[in-house]
Design a protein around this motif. Structure first.
Motif, PDB file in Angstrom:
ATOM      1  N   LEU A   1      85.827  47.923  16.413  1.00 20.73           N
ATOM      2  CA  LEU A   1      85.471  49.137  15.670  1.00 20.73           C
ATOM      3  C   LEU A   1      85.300  48.845  14.183  1.00 20.73           C
ATOM      4  N   PRO A   2      84.368  49.532  13.527  1.00 14.90           N
ATOM      5  CA  PRO A   2      84.234  49.372  12.070  1.00 14.90           C
ATOM      6  C   PRO A   2      85.371  50.105  11.370  1.00 14.90           C
ATOM      7  N   ASN A   3      85.533  49.868  10.084  1.00 12.28           N
ATOM      8  CA  ASN A   3      86.609  50.528   9.346  1.00 12.28           C
ATOM      9  C   ASN A   3      86.131  51.785   8.632  1.00 12.28           C
ATOM     10  N   THR A   4      84.903  52.239   8.972  1.00 15.57           N
ATOM     11  CA  THR A   4      84.330  53.398   8.295  1.00 15.57           C
ATOM     12  C   THR A   4      83.208  54.005   9.133  1.00 15.57           C
ATOM     13  N   ASN A   5      82.648  55.087   8.634  1.00  9.98           N
ATOM     14  CA  ASN A   5      81.490  55.730   9.253  1.00  9.98           C
ATOM     15  C   ASN A   5      80.235  55.002   8.797  1.00  9.98           C
ATOM     16  N   ILE A   6      79.589  54.267   9.676  1.00 10.21           N
ATOM     17  CA  ILE A   6      78.459  53.427   9.268  1.00 10.21           C
ATOM     18  C   ILE A   6      77.201  54.230   8.935  1.00 10.21           C
ATOM     19  N   LEU A   7      77.213  55.537   9.223  1.00 12.13           N
ATOM     20  CA  LEU A   7      76.059  56.393   8.920  1.00 12.13           C
ATOM     21  C   LEU A   7      76.091  56.962   7.512  1.00 12.13           C
ATOM     22  N   LYS A   8      77.192  56.799   6.803  1.00 13.98           N
ATOM     23  CA  LYS A   8      77.433  57.527   5.556  1.00 13.98           C
ATOM     24  C   LYS A   8      76.291  57.384   4.556  1.00 13.98           C
ATOM     25  N   ASN A   9      75.753  56.178   4.406  1.00 11.02           N
ATOM     26  CA  ASN A   9      74.716  55.929   3.392  1.00 11.02           C
ATOM     27  C   ASN A   9      73.401  56.648   3.664  1.00 11.02           C
ATOM     28  N   VAL A  10      73.152  57.022   4.924  1.00 12.77           N
ATOM     29  CA  VAL A  10      71.849  57.614   5.271  1.00 12.77           C
ATOM     30  C   VAL A  10      71.979  59.067   5.729  1.00 12.77           C
ATOM     31  N   GLU A  11      73.151  59.652   5.582  1.00  6.87           N
ATOM     32  CA  GLU A  11      73.353  61.034   6.010  1.00  6.87           C
ATOM     33  C   GLU A  11      72.366  61.998   5.368  1.00  6.87           C
ATOM     34  N   SER A  12      72.172  61.888   4.060  1.00 12.05           N
ATOM     35  CA  SER A  12      71.309  62.841   3.356  1.00 12.05           C
ATOM     36  C   SER A  12      69.865  62.744   3.842  1.00 12.05           C
ATOM     37  N   ILE A  13      69.440  61.557   4.256  1.00  7.38           N
ATOM     38  CA  ILE A  13      68.085  61.384   4.794  1.00  7.38           C
ATOM     39  C   ILE A  13      67.979  62.042   6.158  1.00  7.38           C
ATOM     40  N   LEU A  14      68.950  61.786   7.015  1.00  2.63           N
ATOM     41  CA  LEU A  14      68.930  62.324   8.371  1.00  2.63           C
ATOM     42  C   LEU A  14      69.007  63.851   8.384  1.00  2.63           C
ATOM     43  N   GLN A  15      69.682  64.411   7.415  1.00  4.23           N
ATOM     44  CA  GLN A  15      69.854  65.864   7.349  1.00  4.23           C
ATOM     45  C   GLN A  15      68.600  66.584   6.871  1.00  4.23           C
ATOM     46  N   ASN A  16      67.662  65.844   6.308  1.00  2.58           N
ATOM     47  CA  ASN A  16      66.505  66.441   5.649  1.00  2.58           C
ATOM     48  C   ASN A  16      65.301  66.566   6.586  1.00  2.58           C
ATOM     49  N   ALA A  17      65.485  67.294   7.686  1.00  3.79           N
ATOM     50  CA  ALA A  17      64.392  67.540   8.641  1.00  3.79           C
ATOM     51  C   ALA A  17      64.743  68.750   9.485  1.00  3.79           C
ATOM     52  N   ASP A  18      63.736  69.345  10.095  1.00  2.53           N
ATOM     53  CA  ASP A  18      63.987  70.470  10.998  1.00  2.53           C
ATOM     54  C   ASP A  18      64.745  70.006  12.239  1.00  2.53           C
ATOM     55  N   ILE A  19      64.373  68.818  12.738  1.00  4.78           N
ATOM     56  CA  ILE A  19      65.007  68.238  13.926  1.00  4.78           C
ATOM     57  C   ILE A  19      65.294  66.768  13.656  1.00  4.78           C
ATOM     58  N   THR A  20      66.491  66.321  14.017  1.00  3.27           N
ATOM     59  CA  THR A  20      66.844  64.902  13.912  1.00  3.27           C
ATOM     60  C   THR A  20      67.326  64.421  15.274  1.00  3.27           C
ATOM     61  N   ALA A  21      66.762  63.313  15.743  1.00  2.00           N
ATOM     62  CA  ALA A  21      67.036  62.842  17.105  1.00  2.00           C
ATOM     63  C   ALA A  21      67.131  61.325  17.133  1.00  2.00           C
ATOM     64  N   GLY A  22      67.882  60.816  18.120  1.00  2.00           N
ATOM     65  CA  GLY A  22      68.027  59.374  18.276  1.00  2.00           C
ATOM     66  C   GLY A  22      68.508  59.016  19.666  1.00  2.00           C
ATOM     67  N   ASN A  23      68.715  57.727  19.892  1.00  2.00           N
ATOM     68  CA  ASN A  23      69.156  57.226  21.196  1.00  2.00           C
ATOM     69  C   ASN A  23      70.619  56.798  21.122  1.00  2.00           C
ATOM     70  N   LEU A  24      71.479  57.459  21.904  1.00  3.17           N
ATOM     71  CA  LEU A  24      72.903  57.121  21.926  1.00  3.17           C
ATOM     72  C   LEU A  24      73.110  55.955  22.892  1.00  3.17           C
TER      73      LEU A  24
ATOM     74  N   GLY B   1      73.610  65.313  11.031  1.00  5.34           N
ATOM     75  CA  GLY B   1      72.513  66.238  11.298  1.00  5.34           C
ATOM     76  C   GLY B   1      71.794  66.050  12.607  1.00  5.34           C
ATOM     77  N   PHE B   2      72.366  65.268  13.519  1.00  3.15           N
ATOM     78  CA  PHE B   2      71.677  65.052  14.794  1.00  3.15           C
ATOM     79  C   PHE B   2      71.667  66.330  15.636  1.00  3.15           C
ATOM     80  N   ASP B   3      70.463  66.701  16.058  1.00  2.00           N
ATOM     81  CA  ASP B   3      70.270  67.852  16.943  1.00  2.00           C
ATOM     82  C   ASP B   3      70.197  67.420  18.400  1.00  2.00           C
ATOM     83  N   TYR B   4      69.712  66.191  18.614  1.00  3.43           N
ATOM     84  CA  TYR B   4      69.483  65.700  19.981  1.00  3.43           C
ATOM     85  C   TYR B   4      69.767  64.204  20.049  1.00  3.43           C
ATOM     86  N   LEU B   5      70.365  63.786  21.189  1.00  2.79           N
ATOM     87  CA  LEU B   5      70.596  62.368  21.458  1.00  2.79           C
ATOM     88  C   LEU B   5      70.170  62.049  22.884  1.00  2.79           C
TER      89      LEU B   5
END
Length: 362
Positions: free
Chosen positions: A62-85, A122-126
């Motif tokens: 496991l990492p010692n932190t949230n690895i998404l932290k640096n890109v959160e503001s980018i991911l949140q800036n859309a009507d829909i945010t989606a990815g592959n879990l 900001g993920f709406d769908y996975l």
């Protein structure tokens, strides 16, 4: 007599004022609905594989932190945010899969608390259609779905249990469908079934987003072959045929994953297709060397009919042992996509891609 007349006029004034107020509220409400209904542009962010760290076989991975932290503001800036879990999302238990060759077979179990990282980003769908959704058998699948339900994140890709999902947001209904060549998933190689499923979801929604997990893995498989891709004896699908069939069936945007590296993009019938978005946010037993460590964040703008308007590639990078997704100022993923798109679509992909990341129609 004068007092009665004044009183009568006051009553008329109050009635008139109340009617106007009611009308204005109703008109305002209708105006908002019309504004939503006539929304000229919809932004959808699509990213590749997400595996935030596995607690199996032990928590040292496991990492010692949230690895998404640096890109959160980018991911949140859309009507829909989606990815592959890429894996399961629960804490303990399940039946870990047995691997004949552990050197090419991994088992992923993200702690349930990591779900909050996904929600906060900001993920709406996975998408759950991949070769790791069944890493812990039925228990892992059900626990993952339960955790995503509790977070309010939509998902699909599991045969019979979750073949599609519908999300209504700002008056627009989004339909999501995901496919893979793996056990328990909705089959990428059954074109007729895929077509019928997409058509049925299109009838229930305004915009249809399709994810697929297909194609051979690794740096030797950057290119789209337009044939079935066989990897370790498994038919990983003809992703070119699948993606275009998806659009023909009603998909408005198609995001591909699976090869763990970035692949080309194209515009087909005015619909955006990405053939692989690589390793977006992964930590632990996943190679991040060379091109495996670069990936795009696709931000695609479409109209209310799902037709492509323009887009942006935000290049990110990861490095082994560093627990964060980082912006790549060299725009390596963008440059890779430009070169691969030219090579794999010599006839043209109907897109102009700038090294700065902007994507426009030709």
């Amino acid at each position: 007599m004068k007092n009665i007349k004044e009183y009568f006029l006051l009553i008329l004034f109050l009635i008139f004022s109340f009617s106007c107020s009611k009308f204005e509220k109703k008109d305002s409400k209708n105006g908002n609905n019309e504004k939503i209904k006539d929304k000229k542009e919809i932004s959808i962010i699509g990213v590749g594989d997400i595996m935030l760290g596995s607690n199996y076989p032990n928590e040292d991975l496991l990492p010692n932190t949230n690895i998404l932290k640096n890109v959160e503001s980018i991911l949140q800036n859309a009507d829909i945010t989606a990815g592959n879990l890429e894996g399961t999302l629960f804490d303990k238990g399940g039946d870990p899969k047995k691997c004949e060759n552990p050197s090419v077979c991994y088992v992923f179990r993200m702690p349930s608390k990591y779900g909050k990282y996904l929600k906060n980003a900001g993920f709406d769908y996975l998408s759950l259609a991949n070769n790791h959704s069944n890493d812990f058998g039925e228990v892992g699948i059900l626990q993952t779905m339960e955790n995503l339900n509790s977070l309010g994140i939509k998902y699909s890709g599991i045969k019979e249990k979750a073949e599609y999902s519908i999300l209504e947001k700002d008056g627009i209904k989004y339909g999501f469908v995901s496919f893979a060549p793996n056990s328990k998933t909705v089959d990428i190689n059954d074109y007729e079934y895929a077509s019928n499923l997409i058509k049925s979801v299109k009838e229930k929604s305004d915009i249809v987003v399709v994810f697929f997990h297909g194609g051979a893995e690794g740096r030797e498989h950057e290119h789209i072959t337009r044939n079935n891709e066989i990897f370790h004896g498994e038919n990983r699908g003809n992703v070119f045929k699948f993606a275009r069939n998806a659009v023909d069936s009603g998909a408005d945007i198609v995001f591909g994953q699976g090869p763990h590296i970035t692949r080309a993009i194209e515009l087909y019938k005015n619909k955006f297709i990405s053939y692989s978005a690589g390793n977006f946010a992964t930590f632990g037993n996943i190679s991040l060397s060379g091109i495996n460590g670069i990936a795009p964040i696709f931000k695609i703008n479409i109209d209310k009919n799902g037709n492509f308007i323009n887009g942006k590639i935000i290049s990110i990078k990861q490095e082994s042992g560093i627990s964060k997704v980082m912006l790549d100022t060299r725009n390596s993923a963008t440059k890779k996509i430009i070169n691969l798109s030219k090579a794999d679509f010599p006839e043209g992909n109907n897109l102009e891609i700038l090294e700065t990341g902007e994507i426009n129609k030709k």
